[in-house]
Design a protein around this motif. Sequence first.
Motif, short mmCIF file in Angstrom:
data_model
loop_
_atom_site.label_atom_id
_atom_site.label_comp_id
_atom_site.label_asym_id
_atom_site.label_seq_id
_atom_site.Cartn_x
_atom_site.Cartn_y
_atom_site.Cartn_z
N UNK A 172 53.01 54.77 63.85
CA UNK A 172 52.64 55.97 63.13
C UNK A 172 51.48 55.65 62.17
N UNK A 173 50.62 56.64 61.99
CA UNK A 173 49.51 56.48 61.05
C UNK A 173 49.37 57.76 60.24
N UNK A 174 49.22 57.61 58.96
CA UNK A 174 48.89 58.77 58.12
C UNK A 174 47.60 58.44 57.39
N UNK A 200 52.56 52.49 60.08
CA UNK A 200 53.89 51.96 60.40
C UNK A 200 53.76 51.14 61.68
N UNK A 221 52.06 59.29 67.49
CA UNK A 221 52.25 58.53 66.27
C UNK A 221 51.15 58.68 65.26
N UNK A 222 50.41 59.75 65.26
CA UNK A 222 49.38 59.92 64.26
C UNK A 222 49.74 61.06 63.32
N UNK A 223 49.68 60.75 62.05
CA UNK A 223 49.96 61.75 61.03
C UNK A 223 51.29 62.46 61.25
N UNK A 224 52.25 61.71 61.74
CA UNK A 224 53.58 62.28 61.87
C UNK A 224 54.51 61.49 60.95
#
Lengths: 489, 270
Positions: free
Chosen positions: B245-247, B50, A59-62
């Motif tokens: 999620x992380x951006x 998220x 779940x990172x940078x996706x």
Amino acid sequence: MKKSILLFILLFGLLSASLFAEEGNIGGNEEVIEVDIPDELNHTDGNSQLTQTDGAFPGSNQPVSEKTYDFKGKFTGWISGGVKENHSTYFNYDRLQLELTELYHEITFYVKANARYNTIYLNDADTDRRGENVRFDLAEAYVNYEKTFDTALSQFNLLIGQQVFKWGKADEVRPTDILSPQDLTLFALEDRNDRKLGRFALKTAIAFGSALRFEGIWMPIHRASESTQDEQSLFTQKSMIELQKNGFSVNSTQMPEKKLKESDIALKMYANLLGTDFSFSFYNGYDPLPFSKLLDPMGLKKLQPFLSRVTLWGLDFERVAFAGIVVRGEAAYFSKGMKFGVSPENFALYSAKGMDGVDGKRFLDATLGLDKNDFLIAKAYLNLQYSVNHIFDYEEGLKSRYGTKTEKTNHALIWNLSYEFGGLNYKIEFSGNYNFSQKDFMLKPAFHIKMGAETKIILGAYLFGGDEDTLLGQYSDKSFGYLKLEHLF
Amino acid sequence: MKKTILFSLLAVFMGSLVFTGSKTFADELSGYDIALKVKNANKSTKRIVWSKLTVKEKGKVVEQRTLVLKTFRKDNKDKALFRFTSGLKRDVTMLSIEQEEGKDNIQYVYTPGVGRPRQIDSSEKQNNFEDTDFTNEDLGARKIEDYTYKRLGDETLKIGKQSFTCFVVVSENKNPNAKYPKYKTWIDQQSLVPVKIESYGKDGTMKKTGVSAAVKEVKPGIFMSYYVYAKDLETGHESIMTVTNVVMDPSDLSENLFEPANMSKPWKEK
């Protein structure tokens, strides 16, 4: 020997205690906290080495949850029955609202459409067919172009298309919020924003950071608010019914000429100063809510709804005050175009004003309100709004624009008191409106039950009271209870 | 020194610097020093997170909904936007704007039915945000100067599969009428992420508790928790936020979005 052993044990114990005490300061005793962490997040190897060496935690940078479009909707269904003697109120009203948003870089495309079905009307006599049982409405359909800058001018927007405008910082009563026409065939059954109808407009906004923003709106196409005219419909004004009983027929609404010079213009400046949000507004255009005048009252006997061009100067503000209270106020001064009724019953005034049943006056409409969360107890909410309006150069016998009783200065209180409980699954609410000048009122008790993540039902009532020549009192025989279903998808 | 602080479980989303001092130096830190370091730690210029929010009532899941958080940092001041993206609270959006010393942070809530943002008063900072167990203060309204700090002995916690050597700090609200006048917070010394917090009422008893776990490094030197849990001990109401999620540093996240006038704008993040 025994003494030596005891001494040794004692010394060991003291030393251990001392060491543990010291270790306690640097994290010696480990408290274990059990939490139900999803497996996909709980894959670390158990030590406190947090740094990821492979960068592969889930779940990172996706950006999997991004959509350039969004489609959503809301269904509202009402079933209602009258609570007064003749039980004339019995209806079903359903509304399906669909929204589509599409994002293309600097452009947003937005559409909101409504489909409505109701059994309120038996409107064969309605020349404008305002009350058909099934109707579709394109509330909004516009393109928004937005450009942002890293300069003093921080943002520019241009919106073109069918739009709805929400002016003002007050709640149900918003004096400056007159740009959008409303569907008033159901009176105040729906919230103010849900009642609004779209109109074609070109709107531009420029912002200079958070402290200053300007907005300009050009509306070349006119659209009138809609209300019922026939006696069978629930919320037709009593004055209109009386005129029809006296032989008057109702024409279609007279709209402005389709010329550019008849366009409506609206300007607004938003600012923030010392923690106060405020705005100044100006509107020169047609009030979408029709006035009515009499045509040939002695002969053909026609009632002519028409739009009047008004000039509005507005101000609104909002700021936090004290003790959790937020204060907001709003005022609209109509320097031109606001009309009031003149009844033939007051013949002296009626004849002096040209015998068309209307007269123009300068008008001030203002409201001051506050709200408070956790009012007295947690999860209780209070919203109070004091409303006052003043007719300049008032003459005895003037009627309101709705043909109901009015004074030179009128005062009203609007309130909403609610309390949520049961894990916020239930809400009990009591809202209403009481006019101190005319002593008419509308009370709206309601009980909300959350049925699921996206669904709730509301059991409530609309109770009207007051003299029959007052705005709310004219519906006093039509009070009703209802069951409402609301579902989002 | 007197900067604002997001000294809360959720504030870990907003950090940037990482404190990696020696144990000796760490031992010399006062409670206030630690609070200040937490405030300044784990900051990033721009971030989008998220999450999935699960609300429990008496141990039973009553609702799940999604939440998107966007943050922007400029001149050492944070701005944050929270939006529910599903459920009856869909599109309810909160904006928090950090102010300079001595001024309360500004917060707005946008509700689609109202159609415009409304200000939240600073005295409502300790009220829950909507129907979660997170307070408005947790979401960015807390100011470092609102509290006094006292450091206790360090402790070690094991939360889930991770162990944390923690600073323990008790912070007391200078306002005697605060709903929660005292917090006790455990802060992981490596990441400076608060991993456990206890909130105490005016009567001195614990009213709320929370932990954050699954702490991960999302960018070199920047840590955040992927699991946040809060429980109201009086009502049994629980909120669990799980990051999905992380951006980091998204190029299209503009500061202009963090304006009250833009709170109703559609987002592509769902």
